[in-house]
Scaffold this active site. Sequence first.
Site, PDB file in Angstrom:
ATOM      1  N   LYS A  32     -32.243  12.220  10.167  1.00 53.66           N
ATOM      2  CA  LYS A  32     -31.361  12.487   9.041  1.00 53.66           C
ATOM      3  C   LYS A  32     -30.016  12.639   9.259  1.00 53.66           C
ATOM      4  O   LYS A  32     -28.865  12.447   8.754  1.00 53.66           O
ATOM      5  CB  LYS A  32     -31.868  13.242   8.145  1.00 53.66           C
ATOM      6  N   ASN A  33     -29.754  13.885  10.257  1.00 54.66           N
ATOM      7  CA  ASN A  33     -28.382  14.609  10.310  1.00 54.66           C
ATOM      8  C   ASN A  33     -27.702  13.575  11.001  1.00 54.66           C
ATOM      9  O   ASN A  33     -26.428  14.035  11.407  1.00 54.66           O
ATOM     10  CB  ASN A  33     -28.568  15.873  10.763  1.00 54.66           C
ATOM     11  N   ARG A  90     -25.428  18.467  -0.050  1.00 55.78           N
ATOM     12  CA  ARG A  90     -24.251  18.989   0.336  1.00 55.78           C
ATOM     13  C   ARG A  90     -23.474  17.986   1.518  1.00 55.78           C
ATOM     14  O   ARG A  90     -22.260  18.063   1.838  1.00 55.78           O
ATOM     15  CB  ARG A  90     -24.323  20.364   0.991  1.00 55.78           C
ATOM     16  N   CYS A 101     -26.044  27.083  -2.436  1.00 52.79           N
ATOM     17  CA  CYS A 101     -27.174  26.510  -1.844  1.00 52.79           C
ATOM     18  C   CYS A 101     -28.265  27.615  -1.373  1.00 52.79           C
ATOM     19  O   CYS A 101     -27.973  28.972  -1.584  1.00 52.79           O
ATOM     20  CB  CYS A 101     -26.627  26.030  -0.448  1.00 52.79           C
ATOM     21  N   ARG A 161     -22.557  28.711   2.715  1.00 54.70           N
ATOM     22  CA  ARG A 161     -22.230  27.414   3.389  1.00 54.70           C
ATOM     23  C   ARG A 161     -20.806  26.935   2.772  1.00 54.70           C
ATOM     24  O   ARG A 161     -20.741  25.974   2.097  1.00 54.70           O
ATOM     25  CB  ARG A 161     -23.267  26.492   3.115  1.00 54.70           C
ATOM     26  N   ASP A 201     -33.093  24.861  11.926  1.00 53.30           N
ATOM     27  CA  ASP A 201     -33.775  24.000  11.050  1.00 53.30           C
ATOM     28  C   ASP A 201     -35.278  23.808  11.673  1.00 53.30           C
ATOM     29  O   ASP A 201     -36.307  23.208  11.023  1.00 53.30           O
ATOM     30  CB  ASP A 201     -33.470  22.682  11.405  1.00 53.30           C
ATOM     31  N   VAL A 244     -27.909  32.060  11.854  1.00 50.86           N
ATOM     32  CA  VAL A 244     -27.023  30.669  11.292  1.00 50.86           C
ATOM     33  C   VAL A 244     -26.779  30.837   9.758  1.00 50.86           C
ATOM     34  O   VAL A 244     -25.628  30.682   9.471  1.00 50.86           O
ATOM     35  CB  VAL A 244     -27.558  29.425  11.918  1.00 50.86           C
ATOM     36  N   ARG A 275     -36.442  14.556   1.008  1.00 52.56           N
ATOM     37  CA  ARG A 275     -34.911  14.700   1.329  1.00 52.56           C
ATOM     38  C   ARG A 275     -34.817  14.141   2.888  1.00 52.56           C
ATOM     39  O   ARG A 275     -34.083  13.698   3.241  1.00 52.56           O
ATOM     40  CB  ARG A 275     -34.140  15.833   1.013  1.00 52.56           C
TER      41      ARG A 275
HETATM   42  N1  EPU Z   1     -19.407  27.813   7.891  1.00 47.51           N
HETATM   43  C1  EPU Z   1     -18.396  28.358   7.538  1.00 47.51           C
HETATM   44  N2  EPU Z   1     -17.490  27.690   7.198  1.00 47.51           N
HETATM   45  C2  EPU Z   1     -17.439  26.096   7.240  1.00 47.51           C
HETATM   46  C3  EPU Z   1     -18.511  25.748   7.690  1.00 47.51           C
HETATM   47  C4  EPU Z   1     -19.766  26.328   8.081  1.00 47.51           C
HETATM   48  O1  EPU Z   1     -18.505  29.688   7.541  1.00 47.51           O
HETATM   49  O2  EPU Z   1     -16.406  25.553   6.726  1.00 47.51           O
HETATM   50  C5  EPU Z   1     -20.609  28.593   8.577  1.00 47.51           C
HETATM   51  C6  EPU Z   1     -22.090  28.179   7.430  1.00 47.51           C
HETATM   52  O3  EPU Z   1     -21.840  28.935   6.266  1.00 47.51           O
HETATM   53  C7  EPU Z   1     -23.093  28.573   8.451  1.00 47.51           C
HETATM   54  C8  EPU Z   1     -22.558  28.178   9.795  1.00 47.51           C
HETATM   55  O4  EPU Z   1     -21.312  28.066   9.688  1.00 47.51           O
HETATM   56  O5  EPU Z   1     -23.231  29.929   8.312  1.00 47.51           O
HETATM   57  C9  EPU Z   1     -23.182  27.059  10.391  1.00 47.51           C
HETATM   58  O6  EPU Z   1     -23.122  25.924   9.408  1.00 47.51           O
HETATM   59  P1  EPU Z   1     -22.823  24.369   9.622  1.00 47.51           P
HETATM   60  O7  EPU Z   1     -21.580  23.905   9.091  1.00 47.51           O
HETATM   61  O8  EPU Z   1     -23.087  24.333  11.192  1.00 47.51           O
HETATM   62  O9  EPU Z   1     -24.030  23.775   8.786  1.00 47.51           O
HETATM   63  P2  EPU Z   1     -23.865  22.195   8.192  1.00 47.51           P
HETATM   64  O10 EPU Z   1     -23.061  21.420   8.888  1.00 47.51           O
HETATM   65  O11 EPU Z   1     -23.559  22.626   6.816  1.00 47.51           O
HETATM   66  C10 EPU Z   1     -25.705  21.098   9.355  1.00 47.51           C
HETATM   67  C11 EPU Z   1     -27.105  20.492   9.325  1.00 47.51           C
HETATM   68  C12 EPU Z   1     -28.093  21.468   8.755  1.00 47.51           C
HETATM   69  C13 EPU Z   1     -28.335  22.709   9.512  1.00 47.51           C
HETATM   70  C14 EPU Z   1     -26.997  23.169  10.132  1.00 47.51           C
HETATM   71  C15 EPU Z   1     -27.081  24.092  11.427  1.00 47.51           C
HETATM   72  C16 EPU Z   1     -26.339  18.258   8.515  1.00 47.51           C
HETATM   73  C17 EPU Z   1     -25.989  17.114   7.366  1.00 47.51           C
HETATM   74  N3  EPU Z   1     -26.836  19.624   8.086  1.00 47.51           N
HETATM   75  O12 EPU Z   1     -25.294  21.601   8.266  1.00 47.51           O
HETATM   76  O13 EPU Z   1     -29.403  20.896   8.428  1.00 47.51           O
HETATM   77  O14 EPU Z   1     -29.164  23.497   9.391  1.00 47.51           O
HETATM   78  O15 EPU Z   1     -25.907  22.017  10.422  1.00 47.51           O
HETATM   79  O16 EPU Z   1     -27.481  23.345  12.391  1.00 47.51           O
HETATM   80  O17 EPU Z   1     -26.295  18.007   9.700  1.00 47.51           O
HETATM   81  C18 EPU Z   1     -31.358  20.434   7.078  1.00 47.51           C
HETATM   82  O18 EPU Z   1     -31.380  19.135   7.743  1.00 47.51           O
HETATM   83  O19 EPU Z   1     -32.044  20.846   6.621  1.00 47.51           O
HETATM   84  C19 EPU Z   1     -30.294  21.115   7.214  1.00 47.51           C
HETATM   85  C20 EPU Z   1     -29.936  22.297   6.495  1.00 47.51           C
END
Ligand code: EPU
Length: 419
Positions: free
Chosen positions: A22-23, A93, A117, A122, A306, A328, A398
């Site tokens: 998915k991701n 998101r 969220c 996030r 995850d 995380v 999802r």
């Molecule tokens: N963060 C910030 N600022 C930003 C972006 C992120 O502070 O601008 C913080 C977040 O709040 C969090 C940390 O950085 O504490 C890491 O978040 P990240 O941005 O890596 O998460 P994401 O990109 O929103 C993806 C996956 C998630 C997975 C996380 C961590 C996708 C679509 N989603 O989310 O997947 O948990 O990386 O590996 O790739 C899931 O599949 O169930 C899922 C939630």
Amino acid sequence: MDKLHIRGGTPLEGEVRISGAKNAALPILAATLLADSPASVGNVPHLRDVTTMIELLGRMGVSVTVTDKMRIEVDASTIRECIAPYELVRTMRASIVVLGPLLARFGKADVSLPGGCAIGARPVNLHVDGLRALGADIHIENGYIRARADRLVGTRLVLDTVTVTGTENLMMAATLAEGETVIENAAREPEVVDLANFLISMGAKIHGAGTDRIVVEGVKKLHGTSYDVLPDRIESGTYLVAGAITSGHVRIKGTRPDHLDAVLVKLRDAGATLGIGPNWIELDMRNRRPRAVDIRTAPYPGFPTDMQAQFAALNTIAEGTAAVTETVFENRFMHMLEMRRLGADIRIEGNTAIIHGVEKLTAAPVMATDLRASASLVLAGLVAEGTTEVLRIYHIDRGYECIEEKLAQLGAHIKRIPG
Ligand code: EPU
């Protein structure tokens, strides 16, 4: 709303095929916006989030054709507007990953801010700051990120937190920027590498994906391609835990064992015997009770957030006591409270859950709060005595393709109750 009924107590036995990730599929579908000719993406999992991404592209006027075997053809040349509306972004998101491609290719993007969220705040500040550093003019207005740019200009970006979709957005934007972009402290997740490989197959110049320093040499345009999404490592890990928690014997095929190192170490620590081939993993936990394993989540190659909830479920019935620490996301323990309703012995101290394994769980109705939390409740239901009812399973749909069919194929007593 559909729910799942699971009668626990059967050791799982058999083989299951892993779907596309998915991701990886979501950012790859967004990246098709960058190409000036049609792109074709295969091994796309049939999931609600994928449907949402297709709908999002469709609303923009992009032509999307889905063939029966989940191969998706996208032609972005028909685009009418560069808008990701709130009504779609609030349900997913990950819609934020259209921001970088829209801005780089069409010079504008109006993307709704995702908002709150269930697993943490996030924010998307790093996406926005990075795009600004590449020369975009960005305002937050009426709940939307309104971004404008002529041609983005490459620069050196230092991300102060490792962010997966943040890295992806900036890497995609940089492919069409003028000159070189360096992304320091980049996310190293396999999904980032898969996206980079997809972009490279469209003509992008990217080095270092999979390390914490990604270098992108901007090109004038990208072309269509044909590409298959990598297997889902989180789905893989979830079925392995399903085997372990039920003291079963399962084999997953069509996976990438090299993406699961941290998870496999923990499964071995829990007492599982593992057989590993080039694209399969076999787990044997027959006639054994799992041992408790400490978990501390971290960005890849650390233990994936995850998979935290699934290992929490495993620990609830394991021999001994485990500490599960989430680093995380700040609010990813909702499943712990639901598992207590099944008789789990869990104490939460800040971002650590102390789980004392109990001999057995007993069935109860439980509520899913996010995708991985709901998977963990299904896992707990597989061992709980009686019939566990998992509510709000739209979260599961999802991210897990045909979960009840795949688990039933392994011998689980599981039924979807439409509602
Ligand atoms: N963060 C910030 N600022 C930003 C972006 C992120 O502070 O601008 C913080 C977040 O709040 C969090 C940390 O950085 O504490 C890491 O978040 P990240 O941005 O890596 O998460 P994401 O990109 O929103 C993806 C996956 C998630 C997975 C996380 C961590 C996708 C679509 N989603 O989310 O997947 O948990 O990386 O590996 O790739 C899931 O599949 O169930 C899922 C939630």
